[in-house]
Design a protein around this motif. Structure first.
Motif, PDB file in Angstrom:
ATOM      1  N   UNK A   4       0.837  -1.214   0.000  1.00 32.72           N
ATOM      2  CA  UNK A   4       0.000   0.000   0.000  1.00 32.72           C
ATOM      3  C   UNK A   4       0.865   1.256   0.000  1.00 32.72           C
ATOM      4  N   UNK A   5       1.861   1.272   0.888  1.00 33.65           N
ATOM      5  CA  UNK A   5       2.684   2.488   0.989  1.00 33.65           C
ATOM      6  C   UNK A   5       3.570   2.669  -0.245  1.00 33.65           C
ATOM      7  N   UNK A   6       4.043   1.571  -0.814  1.00 34.71           N
ATOM      8  CA  UNK A   6       4.934   1.701  -1.961  1.00 34.71           C
ATOM      9  C   UNK A   6       4.153   2.026  -3.236  1.00 34.71           C
ATOM     10  N   UNK A   7       2.813   1.898  -3.180  1.00 37.00           N
ATOM     11  CA  UNK A   7       2.003   2.219  -4.359  1.00 37.00           C
ATOM     12  C   UNK A   7       2.125   3.701  -4.738  1.00 37.00           C
ATOM     13  N   UNK A   8       2.469   4.534  -3.753  1.00 41.18           N
ATOM     14  CA  UNK A   8       2.631   5.959  -4.048  1.00 41.18           C
ATOM     15  C   UNK A   8       3.921   6.217  -4.824  1.00 41.18           C
ATOM     16  N   UNK A   9       4.802   5.210  -4.871  1.00 37.19           N
ATOM     17  CA  UNK A   9       6.091   5.366  -5.548  1.00 37.19           C
ATOM     18  C   UNK A   9       6.119   4.640  -6.877  1.00 37.19           C
ATOM     19  N   UNK A  10       5.680   3.375  -6.884  1.00 38.77           N
ATOM     20  CA  UNK A  10       5.782   2.561  -8.094  1.00 38.77           C
ATOM     21  C   UNK A  10       4.484   2.518  -8.887  1.00 38.77           C
ATOM     22  N   UNK A  11       3.430   3.060  -8.348  1.00 38.17           N
ATOM     23  CA  UNK A  11       2.171   3.057  -9.078  1.00 38.17           C
ATOM     24  C   UNK A  11       1.208   2.000  -8.569  1.00 38.17           C
ATOM     25  N   UNK A  12      -0.077   2.197  -8.919  1.00 40.57           N
ATOM     26  CA  UNK A  12      -1.134   1.333  -8.411  1.00 40.57           C
ATOM     27  C   UNK A  12      -1.071  -0.082  -8.976  1.00 40.57           C
ATOM     28  N   UNK A  13      -0.740  -0.222 -10.244  1.00 41.18           N
ATOM     29  CA  UNK A  13      -0.774  -1.543 -10.893  1.00 41.18           C
ATOM     30  C   UNK A  13       0.271  -2.482 -10.301  1.00 41.18           C
ATOM     31  N   UNK A  14       1.538  -2.053 -10.247  1.00 38.36           N
ATOM     32  CA  UNK A  14       2.590  -2.903  -9.703  1.00 38.36           C
ATOM     33  C   UNK A  14       2.390  -3.193  -8.223  1.00 38.36           C
ATOM     34  N   UNK A  15       1.896  -2.181  -7.503  1.00 40.26           N
ATOM     35  CA  UNK A  15       1.641  -2.378  -6.071  1.00 40.26           C
ATOM     36  C   UNK A  15       0.528  -3.405  -5.851  1.00 40.26           C
ATOM     37  N   UNK A  16      -0.457  -3.410  -6.734  1.00 39.26           N
ATOM     38  CA  UNK A  16      -1.550  -4.383  -6.619  1.00 39.26           C
ATOM     39  C   UNK A  16      -1.038  -5.800  -6.847  1.00 39.26           C
ATOM     40  N   UNK A  17      -0.203  -5.970  -7.865  1.00 39.75           N
ATOM     41  CA  UNK A  17       0.385  -7.294  -8.115  1.00 39.75           C
ATOM     42  C   UNK A  17       1.218  -7.757  -6.929  1.00 39.75           C
ATOM     43  N   UNK A  18       2.007  -6.854  -6.377  1.00 38.21           N
ATOM     44  CA  UNK A  18       2.826  -7.192  -5.224  1.00 38.21           C
ATOM     45  C   UNK A  18       1.961  -7.548  -4.019  1.00 38.21           C
ATOM     46  N   UNK A  19       0.884  -6.796  -3.840  1.00 35.12           N
ATOM     47  CA  UNK A  19      -0.024  -7.077  -2.728  1.00 35.12           C
ATOM     48  C   UNK A  19      -0.704  -8.424  -2.869  1.00 35.12           C
ATOM     49  N   UNK A  20      -1.048  -8.840  -4.102  1.00 35.99           N
ATOM     50  CA  UNK A  20      -1.672 -10.148  -4.324  1.00 35.99           C
ATOM     51  C   UNK A  20      -0.709 -11.275  -3.967  1.00 35.99           C
ATOM     52  N   UNK A  21       0.570 -11.098  -4.331  1.00 40.00           N
ATOM     53  CA  UNK A  21       1.572 -12.110  -3.987  1.00 40.00           C
ATOM     54  C   UNK A  21       1.688 -12.254  -2.477  1.00 40.00           C
ATOM     55  N   UNK A  22       1.754 -11.104  -1.776  1.00 39.72           N
ATOM     56  CA  UNK A  22       1.839 -11.164  -0.315  1.00 39.72           C
ATOM     57  C   UNK A  22       0.568 -11.754   0.288  1.00 39.72           C
ATOM     58  N   UNK A  23      -0.575 -11.452  -0.303  1.00 36.34           N
ATOM     59  CA  UNK A  23      -1.844 -11.929   0.239  1.00 36.34           C
ATOM     60  C   UNK A  23      -1.937 -13.451   0.188  1.00 36.34           C
ATOM     61  N   UNK A  24      -1.418 -14.042  -0.876  1.00 38.41           N
ATOM     62  CA  UNK A  24      -1.472 -15.502  -1.027  1.00 38.41           C
ATOM     63  C   UNK A  24      -0.185 -16.180  -0.541  1.00 38.41           C
ATOM     64  N   UNK A  25       0.631 -15.452   0.208  1.00 41.71           N
ATOM     65  CA  UNK A  25       1.879 -16.022   0.679  1.00 41.71           C
ATOM     66  C   UNK A  25       1.699 -17.278   1.525  1.00 41.71           C
ATOM     67  N   UNK A  26       0.678 -17.417   2.391  1.00 48.56           N
ATOM     68  CA  UNK A  26       0.514 -18.670   3.159  1.00 48.56           C
ATOM     69  C   UNK A  26       0.402 -19.900   2.267  1.00 48.56           C
ATOM     70  N   UNK A  27      -0.131 -19.726   1.042  1.00 52.42           N
ATOM     71  CA  UNK A  27      -0.262 -20.849   0.113  1.00 52.42           C
ATOM     72  C   UNK A  27       0.989 -21.004  -0.745  1.00 52.42           C
ATOM     73  N   UNK A  28       1.574 -19.890  -1.139  1.00 54.64           N
ATOM     74  CA  UNK A  28       2.725 -19.931  -2.040  1.00 54.64           C
ATOM     75  C   UNK A  28       4.031 -20.273  -1.323  1.00 54.64           C
ATOM     76  N   UNK A  29       4.125 -19.954  -0.045  1.00 56.30           N
ATOM     77  CA  UNK A  29       5.380 -20.141   0.676  1.00 56.30           C
ATOM     78  C   UNK A  29       5.897 -21.571   0.651  1.00 56.30           C
ATOM     79  N   UNK A  30       5.078 -22.609   0.987  1.00 60.02           N
ATOM     80  CA  UNK A  30       5.606 -23.988   0.910  1.00 60.02           C
ATOM     81  C   UNK A  30       6.070 -24.366  -0.489  1.00 60.02           C
ATOM     82  N   UNK A  31       5.401 -23.866  -1.504  1.00 63.47           N
ATOM     83  CA  UNK A  31       5.794 -24.162  -2.886  1.00 63.47           C
ATOM     84  C   UNK A  31       7.172 -23.582  -3.188  1.00 63.47           C
TER      85      UNK A  31
END
Length: 379
Positions: free
Chosen positions: A135-162
């Motif tokens: 959220x905070x970095x969205x003011x620097x890199x833009x809304x689109x990239x920040x959203x993609x990054x946020x989705x990765x972090x949001x699904x981290x409990x599932x992606x981490x073991x992989x």
């Protein structure tokens, strides 16, 4: 003996601060340590620490006690069974086969409620902090990239073991190619100008017999600190009292011997699946080396333990399931490794029976006084 084990675990109790400190660590720091710091020397750590390799020469093995055998390291020079490149690529993770299997994913997701809680706690912590960071970095890199990054972090409990299993598979080979052990330098000019230890990894089956089984609280434990497997007849991973008190579970210590008397010592986290292990059972795994002579190990997989009578699967020993179970069984049955292992076991049993029969005849003829023998603890 059971009382001794309980007394031993009670003396290892940690202070309240030490017990709750892991829960106070920032999840991002845990992730940074595993993904940035650990890979620096991950390959050596996996070989030397997690799997705890120890090879001994035949003479040293016969003459030295178990407490000192694992310190008498020498070059392998063992009668291993070389693996053709087509088989090796099917059973060992490599550059083209790093995608985790279901068993590998579950290993990092957690096999016990405690492990699953820790994995979930870390994943949720990273997801929360990562989302705030996005959220905070969205003011620097833009809304689109920040959203993609946020989705990765949001699904981290599932992606981490992989991701962790993927990294573990990569660490086994360390980005190196698998090389056919049958390649001749004279026939292939490509390898002629490259030092052998820089070419890649060779593979070989290590077929052996289970010589001894015991349980320890640390891989560096001496023979005096070993516990018989019989003392853990009621053991389960979920009720591991040592892990409850110290955060470190009990470990199985498995000693293997090949047909030339050379030994290997392997450690793995204790599990109820290991309670049926007995000395005399057959075991086979895969060893990797940068040399055709296997004078230096570069990696080791988990081990398959077979019944010495009918060849049925008893269990798989190892902290991480590198080998695809069904595929590995199919290959060793097809190429005759399993059959040869059982045949050698039958021959050894026959020779042992003959030795015992001959020994009985000698005692009767010479009327020797009976000599009692006592099994040393952890032998």
């Amino acid at each position: 003996m059971l009382g001794n084990r309980k007394h031993h675990t009670s003396t290892l109790k940690m202070s309240v601060i030490q017990r709750i400190s892991p829960f106070l660590l920032l999840p991002l720091f845990i992730t940074w340590q595993r993904w940035v710091v650990a890979p620096v020397d991950a390959h050596q750590f996996q070989v030397r620490s997690k799997n705890s390799l120890a090879f001994t020469s035949a003479a040293a093995h016969r003459n030295a006690p178990w407490s000192t055998r694992r310190h008498n390291k020498s070059q392998l020079g063992m009668s291993l069974i070389p693996i053709p490149i087509n088989e090796l690529q099917q059973i060992v993770p490599n550059a083209s086969k790093l995608t985790p299997t279901g068993d590998q994913y579950v290993t990092y997701l957690g096999r016990t409620p405690r492990e699953r809680f820790n994995s979930l706690f870390e994943g949720v912590g990273v997801a929360f902090l990562g989302s705030m960071f996005a959220y905070f970095i969205s003011f620097v890199i833009g809304q689109f990239l920040a959203t993609l990054l946020g989705i990765i972090f949001l699904f981290w409990p599932i992606l981490s073991p992989e991701f962790k299993a993927y990294q573990r598979n990569w660490e086994l080979v360390g980005g190196r190619d698998l090389i056919d052990v049958w390649v001749d330098d004279d026939d292939d000019g490509y390898w002629s100008g490259i030092p052998q230890n820089k070419r890649g990894l060779y593979g070989a089956y290590y077929a052996a017999v289970v010589d001894d089984i015991c349980v320890v609280d640390d891989v560096r434990a001496t023979a005096d600190e070993e516990y018989d497997l019989d003392e853990f007849s009621d053991y389960t991973m979920t009720s591991d009292e040592l892990e409850t008190m110290t955060g470190i579970p009990w470990k199985l210590r498995l000693r293997l011997l090949d047909n030339e008397g050379r030994g290997m010592q392997v450690h793995a986290r204790m599990s109820e699946d290991y309670l049926n292990l007995e000395p005399g059972m057959s075991a086979v795994g895969v060893l990797l080396s940068t040399s055709k002579e296997f004078d230096q190990l570069a990696g080791m997989t988990d081990f398959l333990v077979l019944d010495e009578v009918d060849g049925s699967v008893i269990t798989w020993v190892g902290d991480y399931p590198y080998l695809p179970k069904d595929e590995f069984l199919r290959i060793i049955e097809k190429n005759g490794v399993a059959e040869e292992l059982l045949a050698e076991q039958e021959e050894d049993d026959y020779l042992d029976d003959e030795d015992e029969r001959y020994g009985d005849e000698v005692e009767e003829e010479e009327e020797l006084a009976p000599v009692s023998s006592k099994r040393l603890k952890g032998r």
